[in-house]
Design a protein around this motif. Structure first.
Motif, PDB file in Angstrom:
ATOM      1  N   HIS A 155       0.739  -1.355   0.213  1.00 47.37           N
ATOM      2  CA  HIS A 155      -0.015   0.115   0.058  1.00 47.37           C
ATOM      3  C   HIS A 155       0.850   1.379  -0.068  1.00 47.37           C
ATOM      4  CE1 HIS A 155      -3.524  -2.315   0.558  1.00 47.37           C
ATOM      5  NE2 HIS A 155      -3.084  -2.964   1.705  1.00 47.37           N
ATOM      6  N   VAL A 156       2.093   1.029  -0.015  1.00 50.72           N
ATOM      7  CA  VAL A 156       2.980   2.376  -0.086  1.00 50.72           C
ATOM      8  C   VAL A 156       4.297   1.932  -0.938  1.00 50.72           C
ATOM      9  CG1 VAL A 156       4.142   1.696   2.108  1.00 50.72           C
ATOM     10  CG2 VAL A 156       4.118   4.055   1.448  1.00 50.72           C
ATOM     11  N   LEU A 157       4.577   3.010  -1.513  1.00 50.47           N
ATOM     12  CA  LEU A 157       6.261   2.719  -2.418  1.00 50.47           C
ATOM     13  C   LEU A 157       7.095   3.904  -1.880  1.00 50.47           C
ATOM     14  CD1 LEU A 157       4.397   2.140  -5.788  1.00 50.47           C
ATOM     15  CD2 LEU A 157       5.237   0.474  -4.261  1.00 50.47           C
ATOM     16  N   PRO A 158       8.317   3.601  -2.013  1.00 47.70           N
ATOM     17  CA  PRO A 158       9.065   2.263  -2.215  1.00 47.70           C
ATOM     18  C   PRO A 158       8.791   1.539  -0.920  1.00 47.70           C
ATOM     19  CG  PRO A 158      10.724   3.866  -1.576  1.00 47.70           C
ATOM     20  CD  PRO A 158       9.525   4.555  -1.781  1.00 47.70           C
ATOM     21  N   PHE A 159       8.762   0.288  -1.211  1.00 48.51           N
ATOM     22  CA  PHE A 159       8.631  -0.767  -0.110  1.00 48.51           C
ATOM     23  C   PHE A 159       9.231  -2.125  -0.375  1.00 48.51           C
ATOM     24  CE2 PHE A 159       6.052  -3.890   2.475  1.00 48.51           C
ATOM     25  CZ  PHE A 159       5.835  -3.003   3.355  1.00 48.51           C
ATOM     26  N   PHE A 160       9.903  -2.425   0.800  1.00 46.24           N
ATOM     27  CA  PHE A 160      10.732  -3.657   0.799  1.00 46.24           C
ATOM     28  C   PHE A 160      10.330  -4.902   1.529  1.00 46.24           C
ATOM     29  CE2 PHE A 160      12.938   0.474   0.078  1.00 46.24           C
ATOM     30  CZ  PHE A 160      13.778   0.141  -1.279  1.00 46.24           C
ATOM     31  N   ARG A 161      10.506  -6.197   1.138  1.00 44.93           N
ATOM     32  CA  ARG A 161      10.411  -7.112   1.930  1.00 44.93           C
ATOM     33  C   ARG A 161      11.795  -8.045   1.912  1.00 44.93           C
ATOM     34  NH1 ARG A 161       4.446 -10.028   1.141  1.00 44.93           N
ATOM     35  NH2 ARG A 161       3.215  -8.197   2.012  1.00 44.93           N
ATOM     36  N   PHE A 162      12.162  -8.513   3.118  1.00 43.81           N
ATOM     37  CA  PHE A 162      13.262  -9.498   3.243  1.00 43.81           C
ATOM     38  C   PHE A 162      12.806 -10.896   3.366  1.00 43.81           C
ATOM     39  CE2 PHE A 162      15.076  -5.214   3.254  1.00 43.81           C
ATOM     40  CZ  PHE A 162      16.468  -5.432   3.486  1.00 43.81           C
ATOM     41  N   TYR A 163      13.555 -11.672   2.787  1.00 41.39           N
ATOM     42  CA  TYR A 163      13.266 -13.311   3.160  1.00 41.39           C
ATOM     43  C   TYR A 163      14.574 -13.896   3.175  1.00 41.39           C
ATOM     44  CZ  TYR A 163       8.509 -12.409   1.176  1.00 41.39           C
ATOM     45  OH  TYR A 163       7.307 -11.862   0.987  1.00 41.39           O
ATOM     46  N   ARG A 164      14.627 -15.020   4.032  1.00 41.56           N
ATOM     47  CA  ARG A 164      15.825 -15.471   4.193  1.00 41.56           C
ATOM     48  C   ARG A 164      15.687 -17.018   4.597  1.00 41.56           C
ATOM     49  NH1 ARG A 164      21.318 -14.362   5.561  1.00 41.56           N
ATOM     50  NH2 ARG A 164      22.379 -16.314   4.987  1.00 41.56           N
ATOM     51  N   GLY A 165      15.956 -18.002   3.763  1.00 42.92           N
ATOM     52  CA  GLY A 165      15.736 -19.271   3.780  1.00 42.92           C
ATOM     53  C   GLY A 165      14.531 -20.006   4.525  1.00 42.92           C
ATOM     54  N   HIS A 167      13.168 -19.425   7.175  1.00 38.22           N
ATOM     55  CA  HIS A 167      12.650 -18.338   7.883  1.00 38.22           C
ATOM     56  C   HIS A 167      11.519 -17.843   7.296  1.00 38.22           C
ATOM     57  CE1 HIS A 167      15.544 -19.029  11.211  1.00 38.22           C
ATOM     58  NE2 HIS A 167      16.498 -18.758  10.215  1.00 38.22           N
ATOM     59  N   GLY A 168      11.759 -17.704   6.048  1.00 36.61           N
ATOM     60  CA  GLY A 168      10.651 -17.190   5.153  1.00 36.61           C
ATOM     61  C   GLY A 168      11.018 -15.526   5.192  1.00 36.61           C
ATOM     62  N   HIS A 169       9.814 -14.816   5.466  1.00 38.39           N
ATOM     63  CA  HIS A 169       9.604 -13.476   5.513  1.00 38.39           C
ATOM     64  C   HIS A 169      10.148 -13.039   6.990  1.00 38.39           C
ATOM     65  CE1 HIS A 169       6.975  -9.679   6.110  1.00 38.39           C
ATOM     66  NE2 HIS A 169       8.205  -9.169   5.669  1.00 38.39           N
ATOM     67  N   VAL A 170      11.265 -12.079   6.995  1.00 36.96           N
ATOM     68  CA  VAL A 170      11.975 -11.702   8.198  1.00 36.96           C
ATOM     69  C   VAL A 170      11.696 -10.274   8.532  1.00 36.96           C
ATOM     70  CG1 VAL A 170      13.574 -13.478   8.318  1.00 36.96           C
ATOM     71  CG2 VAL A 170      14.001 -11.229   6.963  1.00 36.96           C
ATOM     72  N   CYS A 171      11.468  -9.506   7.474  1.00 35.74           N
ATOM     73  CA  CYS A 171      11.109  -8.056   7.754  1.00 35.74           C
ATOM     74  C   CYS A 171      10.642  -7.508   6.749  1.00 35.74           C
ATOM     75  CB  CYS A 171      12.082  -7.329   8.477  1.00 35.74           C
ATOM     76  SG  CYS A 171      13.664  -6.879   7.209  1.00 35.74           S
ATOM     77  N   SER A 172       9.795  -6.268   6.663  1.00 35.61           N
ATOM     78  CA  SER A 172       9.544  -5.312   5.665  1.00 35.61           C
ATOM     79  C   SER A 172       8.998  -3.888   6.225  1.00 35.61           C
ATOM     80  CB  SER A 172       8.126  -6.261   4.960  1.00 35.61           C
ATOM     81  OG  SER A 172       7.047  -6.088   6.354  1.00 35.61           O
ATOM     82  N   PHE A 173       9.491  -3.184   5.273  1.00 38.49           N
ATOM     83  CA  PHE A 173       9.314  -1.644   5.858  1.00 38.49           C
ATOM     84  C   PHE A 173       9.206  -0.767   4.498  1.00 38.49           C
ATOM     85  CE2 PHE A 173      13.405  -3.197   5.847  1.00 38.49           C
ATOM     86  CZ  PHE A 173      14.160  -2.157   5.166  1.00 38.49           C
ATOM     87  N   SER A 174       9.063   0.486   4.497  1.00 30.48           N
ATOM     88  CA  SER A 174       9.405   1.484   3.449  1.00 30.48           C
ATOM     89  C   SER A 174      10.243   2.361   3.899  1.00 30.48           C
ATOM     90  CB  SER A 174       7.894   2.535   3.243  1.00 30.48           C
ATOM     91  OG  SER A 174       8.175   3.395   2.242  1.00 30.48           O
ATOM     92  N   CYS A 175      11.228   2.723   2.993  1.00 28.04           N
ATOM     93  CA  CYS A 175      12.296   3.948   3.481  1.00 28.04           C
ATOM     94  C   CYS A 175      12.485   4.765   2.215  1.00 28.04           C
ATOM     95  CB  CYS A 175      13.555   2.951   3.959  1.00 28.04           C
ATOM     96  SG  CYS A 175      14.316   2.236   2.533  1.00 28.04           S
ATOM     97  N   THR A 176      13.250   5.756   2.521  1.00 26.65           N
ATOM     98  CA  THR A 176      13.497   6.678   1.322  1.00 26.65           C
ATOM     99  C   THR A 176      15.227   7.029   1.407  1.00 26.65           C
ATOM    100  OG1 THR A 176      13.148   8.589   2.812  1.00 26.65           O
ATOM    101  CG2 THR A 176      11.366   7.812   1.518  1.00 26.65           C
ATOM    102  N   THR A 177      15.594   7.839   0.688  1.00 29.08           N
ATOM    103  CA  THR A 177      17.095   8.310   0.936  1.00 29.08           C
ATOM    104  C   THR A 177      17.326   8.833   2.338  1.00 29.08           C
ATOM    105  OG1 THR A 177      16.400  10.337  -0.211  1.00 29.08           O
ATOM    106  CG2 THR A 177      17.416   8.517  -1.509  1.00 29.08           C
TER     107      THR A 177
END
Length: 238
Positions: A155-165, A167-177
């Motif tokens: 629902h917001v951009l830019p948006f990032f999702r982190f996955y690891r082995g 564990h699957g989805h480990v974190c997600s967030f939106s960030c800018t410069t």
């Protein structure tokens, strides 16, 4: 600046959005044009007059014609030569890439060509991908895969999702410069060498079911007759 996808865009007037005006005469036609960039495209709006005084019935002004042209130089989101950056073309490719990543850190970058924050962040993402060759960076164009992104609750951009082995989805967030430290901290935390048991988990089952139930997406779940068999045969991945 992050862009919310819940709100629409309102353009109250042409000159309020910084359009470049130009005039020229072609034969008996007076052409008045405005140019601007929108969502990575050059938008050209033309008004033609002098057509022997003709105008559509009920209209006192000549018609306005709008056209768009896409310049290759404007496609900032395609400017990347890093081998560990992949542009996702379908829901199936996203799911399969996550499942086949093993124990590698996978970062899914949801962006839009018309998002200023996404564009400003893109060079830094390329630098981080280059300095972290063992991580996989997957890019998902919201404009091309809007239905898929909505099924994944983006629902917001830019948006990032982190996955690891496993564990699957480990974190997600939106960030800018301005808040890039958030991304670097997550990269340092989840990008270190580790050992996980079992195959890569990828998306949650609820997300897979959401994708499968979306009529706009060509995706079938379950993908294999028995995922439990894969788990039973899996060993330790280090």
């Amino acid at each position: 600046m992050a862009v919310s996808l819940r709100n629409g865009l309102c353009v109250p007037g042409l000159f309020e959005v910084g359009l470049e005006r130009s005039e020229k005469t072609v034969g008996s036609l007076e052409v008045l044009a405005w140019k601007n960039e929108f969502k990575g495209r050059q938008v050209v709006i033309r008004r033609q007059s002098g057509c022997d005084g003709w105008s559509p019935k009920g209209h006192s002004n000549p018609p306005i014609h709008a056209s768009t042209c896409i310049s290759r130089a404007m496609r900032w989101w395609e400017k990347s030569t890093n081998p560990n950056i992949t542009e996702i073309k379908s829901a199936r490719q996203l799911v399969d890439t996550l499942l086949n990543a093993g124990d590698k850190l996978v970062i899914v970058d949801f962006y839009s060509p018309g998002c200023g924050g996404c564009r400003a962040l893109h060079p830094k993402m390329c630098q981080l991908a280059e300095s972290n060759p063992n991580a996989l960076f997957l890019k998902v164009n919201y404009e091309e895969h809007k239905s898929m992104c909505q099924s994944l609750h983006i629902h917001v951009l830019p948006f990032f999702r982190f996955y690891r082995g496993a564990h699957g989805h480990v974190c997600s967030f939106s960030c800018t410069t301005a808040t890039i430290k958030k991304f670097k901290d997550a990269l340092a935390k989840y990008g270190t060498d580790s050992c996980s048991l079992g195959p890569a988990k990828g998306l949650e089952e609820s997300e897979l079911l959401s994708l499968a139930s979306n009529r706009d997406i060509d995706f079938i779940y379950p993908m294999r007759p028995s995922r439990a068999g894969d788990l039973a045969l899996s060993g330790t991945v280090c």
